[in-house]
Structures are given as structure tokens and as C-alpha cells.
Design an enzyme around this catalytic site. Structure first.
Site, PDB file in Angstrom:
ATOM      1  N   VAL A 190       0.841  -1.210   0.000  1.00 47.00           N
ATOM      2  CA  VAL A 190       0.000   0.000   0.000  1.00 47.00           C
ATOM      3  C   VAL A 190       0.874   1.256   0.000  1.00 47.00           C
ATOM      4  O   VAL A 190       0.606   2.204  -0.753  1.00 47.00           O
ATOM      5  CB  VAL A 190      -0.981  -0.011   1.194  1.00 47.00           C
ATOM      6  CG1 VAL A 190      -1.836   1.246   1.202  1.00 47.00           C
ATOM      7  CG2 VAL A 190      -1.878  -1.254   1.137  1.00 47.00           C
ATOM      8  N   LYS A 227     -13.784  -4.803  10.157  1.00 49.41           N
ATOM      9  CA  LYS A 227     -14.380  -3.853   9.213  1.00 49.41           C
ATOM     10  C   LYS A 227     -15.856  -3.587   9.520  1.00 49.41           C
ATOM     11  O   LYS A 227     -16.308  -2.438   9.487  1.00 49.41           O
ATOM     12  CB  LYS A 227     -14.213  -4.385   7.783  1.00 49.41           C
ATOM     13  CG  LYS A 227     -12.734  -4.475   7.356  1.00 49.41           C
ATOM     14  CD  LYS A 227     -12.564  -5.313   6.091  1.00 49.41           C
ATOM     15  CE  LYS A 227     -11.118  -5.402   5.639  1.00 49.41           C
ATOM     16  NZ  LYS A 227     -10.911  -6.401   4.583  1.00 49.41           N
TER      17      LYS A 227
HETATM   18  N1  HSE Z   1      -6.960  -9.360   3.613  1.00 49.04           N
HETATM   19  C1  HSE Z   1      -8.003  -8.497   3.219  1.00 49.04           C
HETATM   20  C2  HSE Z   1      -8.930  -9.265   2.288  1.00 49.04           C
HETATM   21  C3  HSE Z   1      -7.537  -7.270   2.456  1.00 49.04           C
HETATM   22  O1  HSE Z   1      -8.661 -10.412   1.938  1.00 49.04           O
HETATM   23  O2  HSE Z   1      -9.939  -8.700   1.922  1.00 49.04           O
HETATM   24  C4  HSE Z   1      -7.195  -6.104   3.292  1.00 49.04           C
HETATM   25  O3  HSE Z   1      -8.242  -5.684   4.126  1.00 49.04           O
END
Ligand code: HSE
Length: 441
Positions: A14, A203
Site C-alpha cells: 500500500v 471492518k
Molecule cells: N486481507 C483483506 C482481504 C484485504 O482479503 O480482503 C485487506 O483488508
């Protein structure tokens, strides 16, 4: 006007994406932000001679960036809870704004971080923490601010979605799909966070707070990964008209909030059912606009950099705005958050898919149905095909697949415990919740 000076912590996928986007689109970005954005210093754990860091100071001590008086905005891309938490709190204490892509940091320590930022009058921006390149935080926090949100349901872990998609389409199975996701650079450093549901839970915890104005409550999230799903379940789900998707769900119910991550059966005709591979999508249902769907890449260098740099632009624009008039970190004014509890999973009600192995003898299906009925669980459909399995004693077993109507988890647990205790049921029952994605809550 003086440029805004960035300190970039982390030069992984990133971080490198951020440098490329700033270089390629720098003058356009300056036209949007009103000032030039200049990367003054960058850090990585080890030197990176292979990168072109012309004009950028390099350090292996990330805390040097938090302490640097010539840095206006600290961009945290190191990931994980510590030392990211300490780093961000130090930057805030020194009066710096922060941009972060770190979902674990925000989901677990966000309340502490936002309080510190509020007191110091600085911004902590975190668009890239959820669904990579999809601007979902901004969409909910700002675009939907007229609405009462009913629910947010997303496919927000690309690795899990990739694995389930592969398992449904190819014969490779779980292990091969996971290796492919790792090779493609989508998986977390520890892929158990992806397949175990923790990444998606970080998230959805963040999305729940900005949707409903509650403090971040990661410990309240119910988390199940995709590891119990087999190609057999995907095939049965297909016969019943569903696809199996790794969902993250938050929903307002009477006086409580649902917050859960688990694989689920989604009707094939819903748009979310067609979100395949590593793509992410978030469906938001709210009272004024109805349902809106946000789709795009949830990981990867430049998609995530798109959100990180977008946050930088926001920070630059907001630097001159009176702190009390800025967009609140969690969408609602900090003194107006409400402490609505998160609903325990036992009180959540969903339809369920059940697959069990039953002795091929009279009355078994009737007794299974009776145990469900004892708990007032109604059956929607049953599949029993003659795919017999012989055990070591030559006894015949057949798979039974049942789809129930909505049932409270507590009742289902009790019924399934009783069914699993039957001599004529072998092993444990595989169950997957169903999410119909109906507009009504
Ligand atoms: N590892 C996460 C995914 C990506 O597979 O969506 C970064 O948030």
C-alpha cells in the site's frame, strides 16, 4: 501556499501504491486539495534500496516520523494493533493529523484514538480500513447522512470470497484456493484473520459505528470463518437456489444492534450473490434512499492507495476548518453517540441450512422434524437424495439437507443438540445461516 508534508509509515504494497499515485496524479491532486502534498519522510523496517525515494528522507525508526516537527500528516500503513496504536497516539499528541488503513487499530482502539484526536483538535481518517478502494465510509458517513440506516451487509474479505468462489467453480478445494489468494497478495500476513472472519469483523465493527452512532464494539461481534464450508454445501446451496458468501452483517433491531460475521446462503438472484473472486461489495439499506450497493476492489496496492490519498485530500481541505465543524470521526457528534447494546447471537433469528448424515432406516426424518417442531422451527424444504455412505460395519447412511424458516439461534441450538444426540445421526450437523437481503429489516 506551503505544501502539506506527509510522513509515510510503511513501504509495503500500500505504501508503494501511495507513492506511485502521488507521483502520477500529484498536480491533479493539488488542484483538488488546494495545496501540494509532499512526502517528506518514509519508513520501513529495513532499508529499501530498490525503491526510488528521491527527495524523501528514509528511516527505519517509525517513531521518528511521529516526532518530526516537519511532518503535518502521519500516514500509518504498518498494520496490526501495536506499535501502530502507540505511534498514532504519539502523532496525535504532537498535533499531527493521521491517515490510516489499519482496520484492527480502528476497530479495537478507535474509541481511545478518536477521543485523543478530539481533545487535540486533529483528524484521524480511515477510509482505507474498510473495503480497500471502495469509499464506503464516506458514502455512509456523509452521502447517507439524511437516512436512518436499517442494515449494512457486505462481502468485505476478498480472500474468503475468493476461496468460496474457487471452491464453487473448481475442484481445487480449500487449500489450493487459499494458496492462490496468498500468491496474489490479497491475504493478511496471518491468513487465519481472513478465513477465520476476524478481518471482516474489524471492518463491520467500524461500519456499525458509523451507521448507527455507537462506540466501536469489536468484542461484541460474533465471528465465524468460512472453514466449515465444503464443496458439498456449496453444491446443495446451488440446488436450493443460493450461493454461499462470506457476509459481514450489522442491523438495527428493536433496541439492539446485530453485529456478526459468518458465511451465509444468499439467493442467487441478488446482486451480492454475483460478487465473486476477491471483489468486495457493501449493500446498505436505509429509510430514505432504500438499498444502495457499493462494489469494487477491497485490497491491493493502488486501490487501497486510492482511499489513503483521498483521505489525505480530505485532511488537507479540513486543516483550516474549525475542529468543531469538521465531519465527526464516527459520523455522529462524539457527545451524541448512543450505547445501544449489541445483540447476543443466541437472540438473532435467521433461516438456516442444515446438512446431516442420517441412518438409512424408517422414522429418522420424522424424528428430526419432530425435534425441530418441538422448538417451533418450521421446515421450508428438504433434500434427501440416495447418495449412500457405508460405515465400517456396512451400515448405510444418507445425507439429509433441510432449509428452515427463520428460527432464533437459541432454539436452533437446542434442536440441533437433540438431533445430534440421536443414534441415527452421525457426527455433527453442518449449518449455514441464510440472508435473504430483503429490504425490510
Ligand atoms: N486481507 C483483506 C482481504 C484485504 O482479503 O480482503 C485487506 O483488508
Amino acid at each position: 501556499m506551503q505544501p502539506v508534508r506527509i510522513g509515510l509509515c510503511g513501504l509495503g504494497t500500500v505504501g508503494q501504491g501511495v507513492l506511485r499515485v502521488l507521483k502520477r496524479n500529484g498536480s491533479e491532486i493539488a488542484r483538488r486539495a488546494g495545496r501540494r502534498i509532499e512526502t517528506r519522510i518514509a519508513s520501513s523496517r529495513t532499508p529499501k534500496p530498490e525503491l526510488d525515494l528521491a527527495g524523501i528522507e528514509h528511516t527505519t525508526d517509525v517513531f521518528q516520523i511521529a516526532d518530526d516537527p516537519n511532518v503535518d500528516v502521519l500516514v500509518e500503513l504498518i498494520g496490526g494493533e501495536e506499535p501502530a496504536r502507540e505511534l498514532v497516539l504519539r502523532a496525535i499528541e504532537r498535533g499531527k493529523h493521521v491517515v490510516t488503513a489499519n482496520k484492527a487499530l480502528i476497530a479495537v482502539h478507535g474509541n481511545e484514538i478518536f477521543e485523543a484526536a478530539q481533545q487535540r483538535g486533529v483528524i484521524v481518517a480511515f477510509e482505507a480500513a474498510v473495503a480497500g478502494g471502495i469509499p464506503i465510509i464516506k458514502a455512509i458517513r456523509e452521502g447517507l447522512s439524511a437516512n436512518r440506516i436499517n442494515w449494512v451487509i457486505g462481502i468485505i474479505n476478498g480472500t474468503s470470497n475468493y476461496i468460496l468462489t474457487e471452491m464453487g467453480e473448481n475442484d481445487g478445494g480449500y487449500g489450493i484456493a487459499l494458496s492462490a489468494a496468498q500468491r496474489l497478495g490479497y491475504a493478511e500476513a496471518d491468513p487465519s484473520f481472513d478465513v477465520g472472519g476476524v478481518d471482516a469483523a474489524h471492518k463491520i465493527t467500524i461500519l456499525a459505528s458509523i451507521a448507527f452512532g455507537i462506540p466501536l464494539n469489536f468484542p461484541g461481534a460474533h465471528i465465524e470463518g468460512i472453514t466449515s464450508i465444503t464443496p458439498v454445501d456449496i453444491a446443495y446451496a446451488g440446488e436450493l437456489g443460493f450461493r454461499v458468501k462470506p457476509l459481514a452483517i450489522t442491523r438495527a433491531t428493536d433496541g439492539a444492534i446485530e453485529l456478526r460475521v459468518h458465511p451465509a446462503l444468499v439467493p442467487k438472484d441478488r446482486l451480492l450473490a454475483s460478487v465473486d473472486g476477491v471483489m468486495n461489495a457493501v449493500l446498505v439499506n436505509s429509510d430514505a434512499v432504500g438499498s444502495t450497493l457499493y462494489y469494487g476492489p477491497g485490497a491491493g496496492g493502488e486501490p487501497t492507495a486510492s482511499s489513503v490519498v483521498g483521505d489525505m485530500v480530505d485532511v488537507v481541505r479540513a486543516m483550516t476548518v474549525d475542529p468543531t465543524n469538521r465531519v465527526p470521526h464516527l459520523a455522529f457528534q462524539p457527545d451524541r453517540l448512543s450505547d445501544i447494546p449489541v445483540l447476543g447471537i443466541e437472540d438473532v433469528a435467521t433461516p438456516c441450512y442444515l446438512r446431516m448424515l442420517a441412518a438409512d432406516e424408517p422414522g429418522v426424518l420424522a424424528r428430526v422434524a419432530q425435534f425441530l417442531s418441538d422448538r417451533k422451527i418450521s421446515i421450508e424444504s428438504v433434500i434427501q437424495k440416495y447418495r449412500e455412505v457405508h460405515d465400517e460395519n456396512g451400515k448405510r447412511w444418507v445425507p439429509i439437507v433441510i432449509l428452515t424458516h427463520a428460527a432464533r439461534e437459541r432454539d436452533l441450538n437446542a434442536a440441533l443438540a437433540a438431533i445430534e444426540a440421536m443414534d441415527s445421526i452421525r457426527g455433527s450437523i453442518n449449518r449455514v445461516r441464510v440472508e435473504s437481503l430483503d429490504a425490510a429489516p
